[in-house]
Write a protein that holds these residues in place. Sequence first.
Motif, PDB file in Angstrom:
ATOM      1  N   PHE A 193     -20.346 -19.270  -4.620  1.00  0.00           N
ATOM      2  CA  PHE A 193     -19.461 -20.105  -5.428  1.00  0.00           C
ATOM      3  C   PHE A 193     -20.126 -21.362  -5.986  1.00  0.00           C
ATOM      4  N   PRO A 194     -20.936 -22.110  -5.220  1.00  0.00           N
ATOM      5  CA  PRO A 194     -21.583 -23.287  -5.837  1.00  0.00           C
ATOM      6  C   PRO A 194     -22.479 -22.917  -7.029  1.00  0.00           C
ATOM      7  N   ALA A 195     -23.267 -21.871  -6.894  1.00  0.00           N
ATOM      8  CA  ALA A 195     -24.145 -21.459  -8.004  1.00  0.00           C
ATOM      9  C   ALA A 195     -23.320 -20.936  -9.169  1.00  0.00           C
ATOM     10  N   PHE A 196     -22.260 -20.196  -8.883  1.00  0.00           N
ATOM     11  CA  PHE A 196     -21.416 -19.655  -9.941  1.00  0.00           C
ATOM     12  C   PHE A 196     -20.719 -20.786 -10.700  1.00  0.00           C
ATOM     13  N   ARG A 197     -20.202 -21.771  -9.975  1.00  0.00           N
ATOM     14  CA  ARG A 197     -19.550 -22.917 -10.633  1.00  0.00           C
ATOM     15  C   ARG A 197     -20.535 -23.668 -11.522  1.00  0.00           C
ATOM     16  N   ALA A 198     -21.752 -23.878 -11.042  1.00  0.00           N
ATOM     17  CA  ALA A 198     -22.762 -24.579 -11.848  1.00  0.00           C
ATOM     18  C   ALA A 198     -23.065 -23.802 -13.123  1.00  0.00           C
ATOM     19  N   SER A 199     -23.172 -22.488 -13.010  1.00  0.00           N
ATOM     20  CA  SER A 199     -23.438 -21.660 -14.190  1.00  0.00           C
ATOM     21  C   SER A 199     -22.282 -21.718 -15.181  1.00  0.00           C
TER      22      SER A 199
ATOM     23  N   PRO B  79     -11.692 -16.826  -5.720  1.00  0.00           N
ATOM     24  CA  PRO B  79     -11.807 -15.361  -5.700  1.00  0.00           C
ATOM     25  C   PRO B  79     -10.782 -14.688  -6.615  1.00  0.00           C
ATOM     26  N   GLU B  80      -9.589 -15.226  -6.669  1.00  0.00           N
ATOM     27  CA  GLU B  80      -8.545 -14.675  -7.542  1.00  0.00           C
ATOM     28  C   GLU B  80      -8.958 -14.756  -9.009  1.00  0.00           C
ATOM     29  N   ALA B  81      -9.532 -15.882  -9.413  1.00  0.00           N
ATOM     30  CA  ALA B  81      -9.964 -16.054 -10.807  1.00  0.00           C
ATOM     31  C   ALA B  81     -11.130 -15.124 -11.144  1.00  0.00           C
ATOM     32  N   ILE B  82     -12.025 -14.912 -10.197  1.00  0.00           N
ATOM     33  CA  ILE B  82     -13.147 -14.000 -10.447  1.00  0.00           C
ATOM     34  C   ILE B  82     -12.635 -12.571 -10.561  1.00  0.00           C
ATOM     35  N   GLY B  83     -11.673 -12.210  -9.722  1.00  0.00           N
ATOM     36  CA  GLY B  83     -11.068 -10.888  -9.839  1.00  0.00           C
ATOM     37  C   GLY B  83     -10.415 -10.684 -11.194  1.00  0.00           C
ATOM     38  N   GLN B  84      -9.709 -11.688 -11.671  1.00  0.00           N
ATOM     39  CA  GLN B  84      -9.077 -11.624 -12.991  1.00  0.00           C
ATOM     40  C   GLN B  84     -10.124 -11.489 -14.089  1.00  0.00           C
ATOM     41  N   MET B  85     -11.240 -12.201 -13.930  1.00  0.00           N
ATOM     42  CA  MET B  85     -12.319 -12.138 -14.909  1.00  0.00           C
ATOM     43  C   MET B  85     -12.905 -10.724 -14.961  1.00  0.00           C
TER      44      MET B  85
ATOM     45  N   ARG C 196     -30.726 -12.095  -2.742  1.00  0.00           N
ATOM     46  CA  ARG C 196     -30.786 -12.986  -1.576  1.00  0.00           C
ATOM     47  C   ARG C 196     -31.414 -12.185  -0.444  1.00  0.00           C
ATOM     48  N   GLY C 197     -32.674 -12.383  -0.170  1.00  0.00           N
ATOM     49  CA  GLY C 197     -33.367 -11.550   0.812  1.00  0.00           C
ATOM     50  C   GLY C 197     -33.818 -10.254   0.151  1.00  0.00           C
ATOM     51  N   LEU C 198     -34.025  -9.213   0.946  1.00  0.00           N
ATOM     52  CA  LEU C 198     -34.511  -7.958   0.398  1.00  0.00           C
ATOM     53  C   LEU C 198     -33.428  -7.123  -0.261  1.00  0.00           C
ATOM     54  N   PHE C 199     -32.264  -7.033   0.364  1.00  0.00           N
ATOM     55  CA  PHE C 199     -31.252  -6.089  -0.102  1.00  0.00           C
ATOM     56  C   PHE C 199     -29.907  -6.724  -0.458  1.00  0.00           C
ATOM     57  N   GLU C 200     -29.724  -7.995  -0.204  1.00  0.00           N
ATOM     58  CA  GLU C 200     -28.435  -8.632  -0.462  1.00  0.00           C
ATOM     59  C   GLU C 200     -28.427  -9.275  -1.853  1.00  0.00           C
ATOM     60  N   TRP C 201     -27.314  -9.105  -2.548  1.00  0.00           N
ATOM     61  CA  TRP C 201     -27.128  -9.670  -3.885  1.00  0.00           C
ATOM     62  C   TRP C 201     -25.827 -10.427  -3.922  1.00  0.00           C
ATOM     63  N   LYS C 202     -25.805 -11.536  -4.668  1.00  0.00           N
ATOM     64  CA  LYS C 202     -24.582 -12.327  -4.838  1.00  0.00           C
ATOM     65  C   LYS C 202     -24.401 -12.671  -6.304  1.00  0.00           C
ATOM     66  N   LEU C 203     -23.141 -12.758  -6.717  1.00  0.00           N
ATOM     67  CA  LEU C 203     -22.812 -13.224  -8.059  1.00  0.00           C
ATOM     68  C   LEU C 203     -23.105 -14.720  -8.103  1.00  0.00           C
ATOM     69  N   THR C 204     -24.035 -15.117  -8.964  1.00  0.00           N
ATOM     70  CA  THR C 204     -24.448 -16.517  -9.026  1.00  0.00           C
ATOM     71  C   THR C 204     -24.276 -17.133 -10.399  1.00  0.00           C
ATOM     72  N   GLY C 205     -23.988 -16.313 -11.381  1.00  0.00           N
ATOM     73  CA  GLY C 205     -23.938 -16.881 -12.713  1.00  0.00           C
ATOM     74  C   GLY C 205     -23.094 -16.087 -13.669  1.00  0.00           C
TER      75      GLY C 205
END
Length: 190
Positions: free
Chosen positions: A50-56, A102-108, A173-182
Amino acid sequence: MKRKLWGGLAVAAVIAFVGAYALSPVFAAHALIQAGKTGDEAALRRLVDFPAFRASLKEELNQALADEMRDRAGEAGDVLAGLGMMLAPSIVSGAVDTLVTPEAIGQMVRSGEPPNPADRVRPRRDPAQRDEAGSDQDDIHQAWGYRSLDSFTVTLTRRDRPVRSLALILTRRGLFEWKLTGLDFQRDKP
């Protein structure tokens, strides 16, 4: 014989590792899309930084406002455009901090549109009701691909607005983990 067996196992292990490494963003993107479509807030909390996503999102919205104010600068006068440029970042920052949930991201994900403050005041509906009501989910084209070795993008394009798209940027994030950042959205050009 043992040497061939160990060699074969080593090759199989390397292939499995490379396959998992290369396909891990696909699995993460699929999980993100499914969590968004079903409204699974717990999964969205796990899949989003969420912090990286908000910044983006702040960066994207500030750029959109700057572009619009620059285009309108001749109409309203340079003083008002300059004042708007000074105030816009603080207004965008406050709105994004409260808007990105999370609700807003789901809507997006469901709509293929960036978060909209007006959507937050609408009553929540059950995902099953949303599907019965004829949602927009079938009208959204998805394009998936790597931007770099550690960046993967799912581009959502509504079929009724093919010149406007929304790119969800996942970061390793690491070898196999991915996160929505932007987020990267292409705006309609006149």
